[in-house]
Design an enzyme around this catalytic site. Structure first.
Site, PDB file in Angstrom:
ATOM      1  N   ASP A 252       0.886  -1.076  -0.139  1.00 27.98           N
ATOM      2  CA  ASP A 252      -0.015   0.132   0.205  1.00 27.98           C
ATOM      3  C   ASP A 252       1.009   1.263   0.062  1.00 27.98           C
ATOM      4  O   ASP A 252       2.132   1.144   0.262  1.00 27.98           O
ATOM      5  CB  ASP A 252      -0.989  -0.005   1.217  1.00 27.98           C
TER       6      ASP A 252
HETATM    7  C1  BGC Z   1      -4.914   3.533   0.164  1.00 23.86           C
HETATM    8  C2  BGC Z   1      -5.079   2.615  -0.925  1.00 23.86           C
HETATM    9  C3  BGC Z   1      -4.863   3.032  -2.299  1.00 23.86           C
HETATM   10  C4  BGC Z   1      -3.674   3.750  -2.426  1.00 23.86           C
HETATM   11  C5  BGC Z   1      -3.374   4.707  -3.759  1.00 23.86           C
HETATM   12  C6  BGC Z   1      -3.671   4.108  -0.110  1.00 23.86           C
HETATM   13  O1  BGC Z   1      -3.676   5.257   0.782  1.00 23.86           O
HETATM   14  O2  BGC Z   1      -5.063   2.707   1.329  1.00 23.86           O
HETATM   15  O3  BGC Z   1      -6.378   1.695  -1.098  1.00 23.86           O
HETATM   16  O4  BGC Z   1      -5.046   2.154  -3.397  1.00 23.86           O
HETATM   17  O5  BGC Z   1      -3.525   4.715  -1.410  1.00 23.86           O
HETATM   18  O6  BGC Z   1      -3.978   5.723  -3.987  1.00 23.86           O
END
Ligand code: BGC
Length: 735
Positions: free
Chosen positions: A277
């Site tokens: 993530d």
């Molecule tokens: C989120 C993810 C997301 C990623 C990219 C993160 O903060 O938890 O779900 O895909 O950001 O935007």
């Protein structure tokens, strides 16, 4: 300049402009790895052999936060993640966009993307065909916008009903959630996009998400949260898994050898890649050796650091090759080399139609006293109240936010913000307009609900009142409590005191409490219903569509009944604990680590209420229809269950017939679990025989000592019916 000359000039410069912004078209891939007769694994390994060391490193990380917050990297089409390809070998750029409930960040680039209803609505359909349509729309809109990977497929269980991201996910049951996510991802991959699932694992609340250590025993984890991933990954042919921010049993999920190497890759046989993530990577060698294959969004650990680790042998060359192999394999498997993403106008009308269909299939009728619904088109007057129902429907925030076509229908007053993580967005689908079109001769008036007395006055002067209420939610924070925010409970009470024919339409990301439920005549849970939410709600209220959705999560009567009556909150920062959470970003956050002990373990959702002898406000699997159904003639064998379902009412409908099982006492799980279901279309009076397979995996328990699933010998009780707490049939079978 004449209009025609201007147009010609624009057409002439357009290719130059596009080339400048998006770079020259990639080289046509050539080489033995382009032989489609070979498997994705064979093709990937041929290609890995061609790569220089630096090229391999370049494929295992992104280009930084700029893709999201700064200037776009060259060739990026604008998504949250970007990994430049290798033109000399025809390896495409990896273009990743958030796509939980539709493709995010479209408007920024002047593109239209369909805002679908939330994932919890998709799950409430209990309909795999609906989930496939959902995935196909997201997949085709990604492909049409130049993306070849979506960052959707959120399948974290609703273990914590206040989790701000529950709206993205698929409810509290691992089998329902896993199957819905799997069906969605399979259909998405057929559009030439890498299917993806997140956030692995047990990332079940937002509060302190980067620093919380989830404590959960292995068996509980495998039979609940991880089972949803296992099913989704296997059934969806998923090519990429995003590991989550939190720690699990003391180790960050993105460097957790048990989760990544042991379970995901070895036990489940996952051959795709694991990406962190955003900002969830914390080490180089430790993470790479634990099974992380790609750092996102930057290269803090998987750039120069990883290079050093491979040079020194702390990470083997073979492991780096495997990381690249896994990435390329998923690219081949999803057709990125054979069917490159192309930028073209999406099929907007198809998206709208699917958005409406999902909302109609996924909105749950919770109460309908005295046949209040469906409304008759000859109703004389309707008071429509609250939740900006004159202009639109609410949506969920954070990375899942799909930009509203035409802008936010209900922006907060200029200079103010109504949420920390960006404003709450209303999509332009007006329930008021849709209701007016159903009852063209009725007097249909709207008041905002800010003033309960004015709303009560209008309700009193109308034949029926429809009160819209909402509970906004977003990534980045949890809901403080399950009460409707602001004056909404008071509003409903004021309206129903003025007019007993009060219908409440809820637009929420998950469960809320309803202190007024005994007083109102009807309630419809529409979740965050997407760009055709208004139309879908009107179709359901007027009976053009017979409600058939079922709750994919329990609604408690009160927070007191939850396994954790209080949300686990991050303690305040101590000295030196305000830190920049992610390299390259300058804001500071509280880095105080804290534990959540999920000691309810296996008892998530309905399993908790049953074990504790507590009755929820509305149980898992519950939902009403404008017709009624009966069940009979149960026959159970070791591999299947057969029974009859009959439509005993006067309207056609679709019954979600559910099968639950309780295991032999030796299993130590004295509560029932959903194991199968089918959505059966029935004409009035029609009866159908339904046969469902009993998958041995779903009847098994996880033996943590042996690290294996096992079927406990003994008597299994099998139940069938229309909701987790309404199971008229039961029988037993020996296994
Ligand atoms: C989120 C993810 C997301 C990623 C990219 C993160 O903060 O938890 O779900 O895909 O950001 O935007």
């Amino acid at each position: 300049m004449k209009k025609s000359t201007l147009l010609l000039t624009l057409l002439a410069v357009a290719p130059v402009f596009l080339t400048a912004q998006f770079g020259p078209p990639p080289a046509k891939p050539a080489g033995p790895w382009m032989d489609k007769a070979l498997s994705p694994d064979e093709r990937a390994s041929l290609l890995v052999k061609q790569l220089a060391f630096d090229e391999k490193i370049s494929l295992v990380h992104g280009t930084g936060w700029e893709a999201l917050f700064g200037e776009l990297p060259l060739h990026s089409v604008g998504g949250a993640g970007f990994v430049p390809g290798i033109p000399r070998l025809g390896i495409p750029d990896l273009q990743m966009a958030d796509a939980a409930v539709g493709v995010a960040r479209g408007a920024v680039f002047g593109r239209y993307c369909t805002p679908l209803p939330s994932g919890v609505s998709e799950a409430a359909s209990w309909n795999l065909a609906t989930a496939r349509e959902y995935g196909a729309v997201i997949g085709s809109e990604l492909h049409d916008q130049g993306y070849n990977m979506g960052l959707g497929g959120g399948v974290n269980l609703t273990r914590e009903p206040r989790n701000g991201r529950n709206f993205e996910y698929k409810g509290e049951d691992p089998i329902l959630a896993g199957k819905i996510a799997g069906a969605e991802m399979k259909a998405l991959s057929e559009q030439g996009v890498i299917p993806h699932i997140k956030h692995y694992a047990v990332n079940d609340q937002e509060n302190g998400r980067n620093f919380v250590n989830v404590k959960i025993d292995k068996r509980a984890m495998r039979e609940t949260d991880l089972l949803a991933f296992e099913i989704g990954i296997k059934e969806g042919g998923v090519g990429a898994v995003m590991c989550s921010y939190n720690l699990v049993n003391g180790v960050y999920a993105c460097e957790n050898n048990y989760l990544l190497n042991e379970v995901l890759k070895k036990q489940w046989g996952f051959r795709g890649f694991v990406l962190s993530d955003w900002g969830g990577t914390h080490t180089s060698a430790k993470a790479a050796n634990a099974g992380l294959d790609m750092e996102q969004p930057g290269d803090t650990y998987f750039g120069r650091e990883l290079k050093k680790d491979v040079d020194s042998g702390t990470v083997s060359k073979a492991r780096l090759d495997e990381m690249v192999q896994r990435i390329l394999r998923s690219e081949f498997a999803a057709g990125l080399f054979d069917r490159p993403a192309e930028r073209r106008t999406p099929d907007i009308f198809h998206g709208l139609q699917v958005a409406q269909q999902v909302a109609e299939d996924g909105s749950v009728l919770l109460k309908n006293a005295g046949g209040q619904l469906p409304l008759s088109p000859s109703v004389r007057s309707i008071a429509v109240i609250g939740s900006h129902a004159d202009v639109g429907v609410i949506s969920g925030g954070g990375s899942a936010q799909v930009d509203a076509a035409g802008g936010n229908a209900a922006p907060p007053p200029a200079g103010t913000h109504n949420s920390v993580f960006g404003d709450v967005v209303w999509h332009r689908s007006s329930p008021l307009k849709a209701i007016r079109s159903k009852a063209p001769h009725a007097k249909v008036e709207y008041v905002s609900g800010d003033d309960p007395a004015a709303a009560a006055k209008l309700a009193n002067a109308s034949e029926v009142a429809i009160v819209f209420v909402n509970q906004p939610s977003s990534e980045g924070g949890d809901i403080a409590n399950l009460s409707l925010p602001g004056n909404q409970d008071a509003l409903v009470n004021a309206v129903v005191s003025a007019n007993p024919h009060t219908i409440v339409v809820l637009e929420t990301g998950g469960a809320v409490t309803m202190p007024w439920i005994d007083r109102v005549s009807a309630a419809l849970e529409a979740w965050f219903p997407g760009i055709r939410g208004g139309e879908a709600i009107a179709n359901l209220l007027f009976g053009d569509v017979n409600p058939s959705a079922r709750l994919p999560l329990s609604f408690p009567k009160s927070e007191r009944d939850l396994p954790h009556p209080k949300l686990a909150e991050q303690p305040p920062a101590g000295e030196g604990e305000m830190v920049a959470p992610f390299p390259g970003m300058d804001f500071k956050v509280n880095s105080h680590k804290f534990d959540i002990a999920y000691d309810e373990g296996l008892k998530v959702g309905y399993k908790w209420y049953e074990s504790e002898g507590k009755s929820p406000l509305f149980p898992f699997g519950f939902g009403l229809s404008y017709t009624t159904y009966s069940y009979s003639d149960l026959k159970v064998s070791a591999g299947s269950v057969t029974f009859n379902v009959k439509n005993t009412g006067l309207r056609a409908g679709a019954e979600t017939a559910q099968v639950y099982v309780t295991l032999p006492a030796a299993a130590g799980e004295p509560f029932h679990r959903l194991v199968a279901w089918d959505k059966v279309n029935l004409a009035p009076g029609e009866s159908k025989s339904v046969t469902l397979t009993l998958d041995p995996h779903y009847l098994s328990i996880f033996n943590a000592d042996r690290e294996a699933w096992e079927l406990v010998k003994g008597t299994y009780t099998v139940y069938a019916g229309g909701s987790s707490n309404d199971l008229p049939l039961h029988g037993t079978v020996q296994m």
